[in-house]
Write an enzyme that holds these catalytic residues in place. Structure first.
Site, PDB file in Angstrom:
ATOM      1  N   LYS A 184     -10.831  -6.671  22.549  1.00 26.03           N
ATOM      2  CA  LYS A 184     -12.223  -6.533  22.860  1.00 26.03           C
ATOM      3  C   LYS A 184     -11.947  -6.607  24.605  1.00 26.03           C
ATOM      4  O   LYS A 184     -11.959  -7.869  25.096  1.00 26.03           O
ATOM      5  CB  LYS A 184     -13.031  -7.446  22.604  1.00 26.03           C
ATOM      6  CG  LYS A 184     -14.552  -7.006  22.539  1.00 26.03           C
ATOM      7  CD  LYS A 184     -15.703  -8.035  22.811  1.00 26.03           C
ATOM      8  CE  LYS A 184     -15.926  -8.458  24.414  1.00 26.03           C
ATOM      9  NZ  LYS A 184     -16.232  -7.391  25.315  1.00 26.03           N
ATOM     10  N   GLY A 203     -11.624 -15.645  30.517  1.00 28.51           N
ATOM     11  CA  GLY A 203     -12.952 -15.454  30.774  1.00 28.51           C
ATOM     12  C   GLY A 203     -13.545 -16.798  31.131  1.00 28.51           C
ATOM     13  O   GLY A 203     -12.820 -17.612  31.512  1.00 28.51           O
ATOM     14  N   SER A 204     -14.984 -17.061  30.846  1.00 24.29           N
ATOM     15  CA  SER A 204     -15.547 -18.243  31.493  1.00 24.29           C
ATOM     16  C   SER A 204     -15.184 -19.273  30.336  1.00 24.29           C
ATOM     17  O   SER A 204     -14.793 -19.493  29.373  1.00 24.29           O
ATOM     18  CB  SER A 204     -16.871 -18.155  31.253  1.00 24.29           C
ATOM     19  OG  SER A 204     -17.661 -18.101  30.085  1.00 24.29           O
ATOM     20  N   THR A 205     -15.266 -20.484  31.102  1.00 25.71           N
ATOM     21  CA  THR A 205     -15.199 -21.890  30.304  1.00 25.71           C
ATOM     22  C   THR A 205     -16.109 -22.005  29.175  1.00 25.71           C
ATOM     23  O   THR A 205     -15.660 -22.206  28.079  1.00 25.71           O
ATOM     24  CB  THR A 205     -15.311 -22.937  31.287  1.00 25.71           C
ATOM     25  OG1 THR A 205     -14.123 -22.905  32.263  1.00 25.71           O
ATOM     26  CG2 THR A 205     -14.919 -24.419  30.460  1.00 25.71           C
ATOM     27  N   VAL A 244     -17.878 -19.683  27.618  1.00 26.70           N
ATOM     28  CA  VAL A 244     -17.536 -18.866  26.314  1.00 26.70           C
ATOM     29  C   VAL A 244     -16.414 -19.141  25.625  1.00 26.70           C
ATOM     30  O   VAL A 244     -16.219 -19.117  24.307  1.00 26.70           O
ATOM     31  CB  VAL A 244     -17.443 -17.307  26.862  1.00 26.70           C
ATOM     32  CG1 VAL A 244     -17.040 -16.541  25.683  1.00 26.70           C
ATOM     33  CG2 VAL A 244     -18.799 -16.789  27.510  1.00 26.70           C
ATOM     34  N   GLU A 290      -7.157 -18.815  29.153  1.00 23.85           N
ATOM     35  CA  GLU A 290      -7.279 -19.242  30.632  1.00 23.85           C
ATOM     36  C   GLU A 290      -8.698 -18.995  30.988  1.00 23.85           C
ATOM     37  O   GLU A 290      -9.321 -17.887  30.954  1.00 23.85           O
ATOM     38  CB  GLU A 290      -6.417 -18.461  31.464  1.00 23.85           C
ATOM     39  CG  GLU A 290      -6.020 -18.907  32.826  1.00 23.85           C
ATOM     40  CD  GLU A 290      -6.969 -17.869  33.876  1.00 23.85           C
ATOM     41  OE1 GLU A 290      -7.890 -18.698  34.221  1.00 23.85           O
ATOM     42  OE2 GLU A 290      -6.802 -16.647  34.085  1.00 23.85           O
ATOM     43  N   CYS A 329     -10.177 -16.016  39.256  1.00 29.46           N
ATOM     44  CA  CYS A 329     -10.352 -17.325  38.753  1.00 29.46           C
ATOM     45  C   CYS A 329      -9.534 -18.199  39.735  1.00 29.46           C
ATOM     46  O   CYS A 329      -9.525 -19.513  39.824  1.00 29.46           O
ATOM     47  CB  CYS A 329      -9.772 -17.515  37.445  1.00 29.46           C
ATOM     48  SG  CYS A 329      -8.029 -16.710  37.130  1.00 29.46           S
ATOM     49  N   GLU A 381     -18.248 -23.254  39.747  1.00 26.16           N
ATOM     50  CA  GLU A 381     -17.616 -22.121  39.812  1.00 26.16           C
ATOM     51  C   GLU A 381     -18.510 -21.084  40.232  1.00 26.16           C
ATOM     52  O   GLU A 381     -19.661 -20.693  39.446  1.00 26.16           O
ATOM     53  CB  GLU A 381     -16.646 -21.540  38.645  1.00 26.16           C
ATOM     54  CG  GLU A 381     -15.863 -20.533  38.833  1.00 26.16           C
ATOM     55  CD  GLU A 381     -15.245 -19.902  37.483  1.00 26.16           C
ATOM     56  OE1 GLU A 381     -14.021 -19.278  37.687  1.00 26.16           O
ATOM     57  OE2 GLU A 381     -15.809 -20.016  36.244  1.00 26.16           O
TER      58      GLU A 381
END
Length: 544
Positions: A212, A265-267, A269, A293, A327, A425
């Protein structure tokens, strides 16, 4: 036929083209940009090697010229997710049985196709879709993609070569089988190279993948998928599934055949999906491998012994290249009080001179942030800092969305080392600086180490070796990638394996053999050439 012991060609990092005025690569890239701008694309899903159009579409817009539509992509839902899982599982047995060197050849050919045939295409698509400059696109969508596709097969061979010792009369072997089931790869918008690595690393180890891509990167990611197919990737090995993350993940993570999760992606999610995986553990055939990551709140620590010019360059590039949407981008800066004026004055002067605008104008250093949601979030941080009473914007700070999602490179100076913009962030071109008391260096190190929940990258700017060593020891857990006298971005495959811990992820080091190890399950095989014919041991033969 495999009547030889084959070796992957030893990889070298792909050279970076500089796109200087008058160069042939610059002319080819500009021509490709114009071709793509005129060619409105209709991007389908690719499931089992076939194009699938759902007729539910979304536009693909240029972030730096948001009235310009590059095309549309079709949106996958739950039905298409189930189709992709089936296609992957149908392809699994044959792909896993293919000799490893044949799997490797697919991705080595894909690397060569990018290097020789599709360089301008990958650069142009990433520039237009993700608002990257020519240089940022080149190091990402061309060089790093090629490096992943060349180095990972080499690491694969190294893993397969790891074999156990033997005793007389026996032969011990280790086989590295793919995971039972399929791998789910979820990739971000900001790096085409990450979108390349996350599905292909498990695939080259014999796994099948449901991929995805981020909605904001479908354009360049579709180019990658077509490349793999041209390179000979069999149908169903990687299935390209743009669409709703929630709808797709709900189907994928509820499948008994779910065996691995490769995520950037984001922490938030990542944690949410990990919880979802944990709640479904009882229905999986295997314990899934989880590799992620996620976020970063990356620092540059300026020691009193740092050189001015080198430090300013590292700060500007580390914080503002690709609009800070890395990131690894520097977003918190620590300046020694004894040299604060000279560093701050020099930074303000350089930041104020940064050219910003459409990436089709090669004179610009930064483009636009990815979309309106990001624009609103980032501008909110700037405005709250401006009105906080404990911080001031000393460079940049302007936001303009009239033609594109443009935010000036921004430097905030704060009196509170744990203010919002020093801790959270932001993922944009915003750097917050704090002036520390360099009479107590140990307290300064503790502040850097404890301020952020993340642990991804950091840089130490210093010339005194004793001070460098003290900083490395004090900050060893604050980052998975530490840089000395360099910006905290730009990790190169094979040279700086990338990944962080704490809230930044599982630290499985993309760009090294460590990541590939997560996508295999080892089996130990013992063959006895002289098996015993009696179950009795010598000590049982008599009583003396």
């Amino acid at each position: 036929m495999n009547n030889g012991i084959f070796h992957i060609p030893r990889p070298v990092n792909e050279p970076v083209f500089n796109y200087a005025p008058g160069s042939p690569e610059r002319a080819a890239l500009k021509q490709e940009i114009e071709r793509l701008r005129k060619d409105r694309m209709d991007i389908p899903l690719i499931i089992g090697g076939k194009e699938v159009r759902t007729e539910k579409t979304a536009p693909i817009r240029r972030p730096d010229a948001h009235n310009e539509v590059l095309g549309v992509y079709h949106i996958a839902g739950e039905e298409e997710a189930r189709m992709a899982i089936k296609a992957a599982l149908d392809a699994k047995a044959e792909w896993a049985a293919l000799p490893w060197e044949e799997r490797a050849a697919v991705f080595l050919r894909a690397a060569e196709l990018i290097s020789v045939k599709y360089r301008a295409l990958m650069d142009a698509a990433t520039m237009l879709c993700q608002s990257k400059t020519a240089h940022q696109a080149e190091i990402d969508a061309v060089c790093e993609v090629i490096d992943f596709l060349r180095f990972n097969p080499w690491y694969m061979e190294q893993i397969y070569n790891q074999q156990p010792d033997n005793a007389k009369g026996e032969w011990n072997r280790s086989a590295y089988r793919p995971l039972e089931g399929f791998v789910y790869a979820v990739t971000p918008f900001n790096f085409t190279s990450i979108a390349a690595n996350l599905p292909t690393a498990p695939a080259m180890m014999g796994n099948v993948v449901v991929w995805k891509p981020a909605s904001n990167a479908v354009y360049s990611n579709y180019m990658l998928m077509k490349l793999y197919m041209e390179a000979g990737l069999p149908p169903g090995v990687i299935n390209f599934l743009p669409g709703s993350g929630g709808a797709i993940s709900n189907v994928v993570l509820s499948s008994p055949d779910f065996a691995g999760f490769h995520f950037t992606g984001s922490t938030e999610v990542f944690r949410s999906l990990w919880k979802q995986i944990s709640s479904n553990l009882e229905q999986y055939y295997v314990y899934p491998r989880i590799v992620g990551e996620t976020g970063g709140k990356d620092f540059i620590f300026i020691d009193p012994s740092a050189e001015l010019a080198n430090t300013v360059t590292a700060v500007v590039r580390g914080a503002f290249e690709y609009q800070g949407q890395k990131c690894s981008a520097a977003s918190r800066l620590y300046i020694p009080a004894s040299r604060s004026k000279e560093f701050i004055d020099a930074l303000v002067a350089e930041i104020s001179a940064i050219p910003m605008g459409e990436i089709t104008d090669f004179r610009n250093f930064v483009g636009a942030v990815i979309d309106e949601a990001a624009f609103n979030t980032i501008c909110g941080y700037i405005e709250r800092a401006r009105t906080s009473g404990e911080a001031k914007v000393i460079a940049g700070g302007a936001c303009d969305k009239s033609r594109g999602w443009f935010i000036e490179p921004t430097l905030i100076l704060t009196e509170n080392p744990r203010s919002e913009s020093m801790v959270n962030e932001i993922f944009g071109p915003v750097l917050t600086a704090y002036v520390y008391d360099d009479h107590d260096m140990e307290a300064a190190y503790r502040l850097v180490d404890s301020t952020s929940p993340y642990g991804l990258t950091g840089a130490i700017m210093a010339t005194d070796r004793q001070r460098i060593n003290r900083a490395l020891l004090a900050l060893q857990n604050a980052a998975g990638n530490l840089y000395i006298n360099d910006k905290p971005t730009g990790a190169v495959v094979g040279r700086q394996p990338f990944g962080g811990a704490r809230a930044s992820g599982t630290n499985d080091k993309a760009g090294s053999y460590l990541n590939l190890l997560r996508w295999v399950s080892a089996v130990a095989i013992k063959e006895n050439f002289a098996p015993p014919s009696s179950w009795r041991y010598p000590f049982m033969l008599g009583d003396d």
